[in-house]
Scaffold this active site. Sequence first.
Site, PDB file in Angstrom:
ATOM      1  N   ASP A 240       0.818  -1.220   0.000  1.00 40.83           N
ATOM      2  CA  ASP A 240       0.000   0.000   0.000  1.00 40.83           C
ATOM      3  C   ASP A 240       0.851   1.270   0.000  1.00 40.83           C
ATOM      4  OD1 ASP A 240      -2.213  -1.789   0.281  1.00 40.83           O
ATOM      5  OD2 ASP A 240      -1.715  -1.919   2.403  1.00 40.83           O
TER       6      ASP A 240
ATOM      7  N   HIS B 149      -3.718  -2.817  -6.224  1.00 42.54           N
ATOM      8  CA  HIS B 149      -3.031  -1.611  -6.694  1.00 42.54           C
ATOM      9  C   HIS B 149      -4.071  -0.617  -7.200  1.00 42.54           C
ATOM     10  CE1 HIS B 149       0.790  -4.217  -7.545  1.00 42.54           C
ATOM     11  NE2 HIS B 149       0.583  -4.005  -6.265  1.00 42.54           N
TER      12      HIS B 149
HETATM   13  P1  IMP Z   1      -2.314 -13.098   2.495  1.00 44.45           P
HETATM   14  O1  IMP Z   1      -1.119 -12.967   1.630  1.00 44.45           O
HETATM   15  O2  IMP Z   1      -3.583 -12.680   1.800  1.00 44.45           O
HETATM   16  O3  IMP Z   1      -2.448 -14.445   3.144  1.00 44.45           O
HETATM   17  O4  IMP Z   1      -2.135 -12.089   3.725  1.00 44.45           O
HETATM   18  C1  IMP Z   1      -1.029 -12.178   4.591  1.00 44.45           C
HETATM   19  C2  IMP Z   1      -0.692 -10.804   5.173  1.00 44.45           C
HETATM   20  O5  IMP Z   1      -0.253  -9.938   4.130  1.00 44.45           O
HETATM   21  C3  IMP Z   1      -1.884 -10.087   5.813  1.00 44.45           C
HETATM   22  O6  IMP Z   1      -1.416  -9.302   6.889  1.00 44.45           O
HETATM   23  C4  IMP Z   1      -2.403  -9.195   4.685  1.00 44.45           C
HETATM   24  O7  IMP Z   1      -3.110  -8.078   5.189  1.00 44.45           O
HETATM   25  C5  IMP Z   1      -1.100  -8.782   4.041  1.00 44.45           C
HETATM   26  N1  IMP Z   1      -1.248  -8.455   2.617  1.00 44.45           N
HETATM   27  C6  IMP Z   1      -1.405  -9.308   1.585  1.00 44.45           C
HETATM   28  N2  IMP Z   1      -1.478  -8.629   0.429  1.00 44.45           N
HETATM   29  C7  IMP Z   1      -1.368  -7.330   0.734  1.00 44.45           C
HETATM   30  C8  IMP Z   1      -1.338  -6.121  -0.048  1.00 44.45           C
HETATM   31  O8  IMP Z   1      -1.422  -6.110  -1.274  1.00 44.45           O
HETATM   32  N3  IMP Z   1      -1.199  -4.961   0.647  1.00 44.45           N
HETATM   33  C9  IMP Z   1      -1.058  -4.951   1.992  1.00 44.45           C
HETATM   34  N4  IMP Z   1      -1.076  -6.029   2.749  1.00 44.45           N
HETATM   35  C10 IMP Z   1      -1.219  -7.222   2.130  1.00 44.45           C
END
Ligand code: IMP
Length: 356
Positions: free
Chosen positions: A19, A49
């Site tokens: 982000d 994005h």
């Molecule tokens: P997952 O990859 O969806 O399993 O999430 C694992 C961790 O990464 C969590 O804390 C999510 O909030 C964070 N996360 C995954 N993708 C993003 C992103 O694009 N932006 C910010 N945080 C992310």
Amino acid sequence: MLFGYLLPCTVIVGGFFGDEGKGKIAAYLAMKDKPDICVRGGNGPNAGHTVIHGGVQYSLRLIPSGFVNPSTHLLIGPGVPVDPTVLLDELRKTDSEQRIEVDNQCAIVEPRHKEQESRSDHLSKKVGSTKSGVGACNAERALRMAKLAQQIPSLKPYVGDTVGEIQKAFSENKKIIIEGTQGTFLSLYHGTYPYVTSKDTTASAACADVGVGPTQVDDVIVIFKAYVTRVGEGPLEGQLDRDEVARRGWTEFGTVTGRERRAAPFDFKLAKRAVQLNGATQIALTKLDVLFPSAKGARHIKDLDKAAKAFISAIEKQTGVPVMLIGTGPKEEDLIDLRAVARSPRVRTAPIVRQN
Ligand code: IMP
């Protein structure tokens, strides 16, 4: 590395916890520098994005943000897990069916992967996963049981050898942007494990995801926001309470999940480590206007006040890498581009040290 406009192969990655505004920077570079190819590396549709282009806001999870330039060819590299439903929807919304190629070796995120993640208390409650099915898909790929894009009929018109395309582009000296996802400290290897995503998110991984070797990269742009935010669980040094975040105007919500982001002031120590982990040659700093309202909409460094300039100098001094792009508002063109004036005294006085 020479300073100047986009070199043949540039990698863009997030420096904190995702982000940071990668979408905006990638879209700006796609319009300004006209790359021949924008290729998406990184993780899958757990990423979000945001791009504002032509007055329209796009929230992208798979398509490279460089789609804004209609003459740029769009690729998704073999390391990126693809959810066909998300991809087909984005292709329609961005009108990019005619210029996208998805690698035939991309792993497929299936509905059961999402269900698996939703059922897991570890992922839902402890890690704070987006539950997009990406981690379950990556796990299955590691077990060599995941389906690949070449097996999916609905993807047939879009599937091909993207690595072959990129390597051909190199031989023709074309310009390539590699877009990573998430942020450095959400990396499975370098982040705050277990509060991380399901693969490495650094520049090296983004290159491997798309089939580009380390010696083929010319520039690595690491993106930092002027303050740090984080969604999901995991440590956040200097975290402010919700009221203070709101008072400072830093309240944000996640692109994929809509969850409120936690926030903290810019972290110089993390920034330095991110520069090292990514081998960054340049920094892009976003949302400077949120920290310094007088910077809103600025297009030239001379339009910034003393405090904003001092903040930028401090980042350069502490990381040893020049800040070349500065976001000053949500629109793609709200940006100060210092690449053309990189040899000005402002940058010459910064201690530019390659992080070897
Ligand atoms: P997952 O990859 O969806 O399993 O999430 C694992 C961790 O990464 C969590 O804390 C999510 O909030 C964070 N996360 C995954 N993708 C993003 C992103 O694009 N932006 C910010 N945080 C992310």
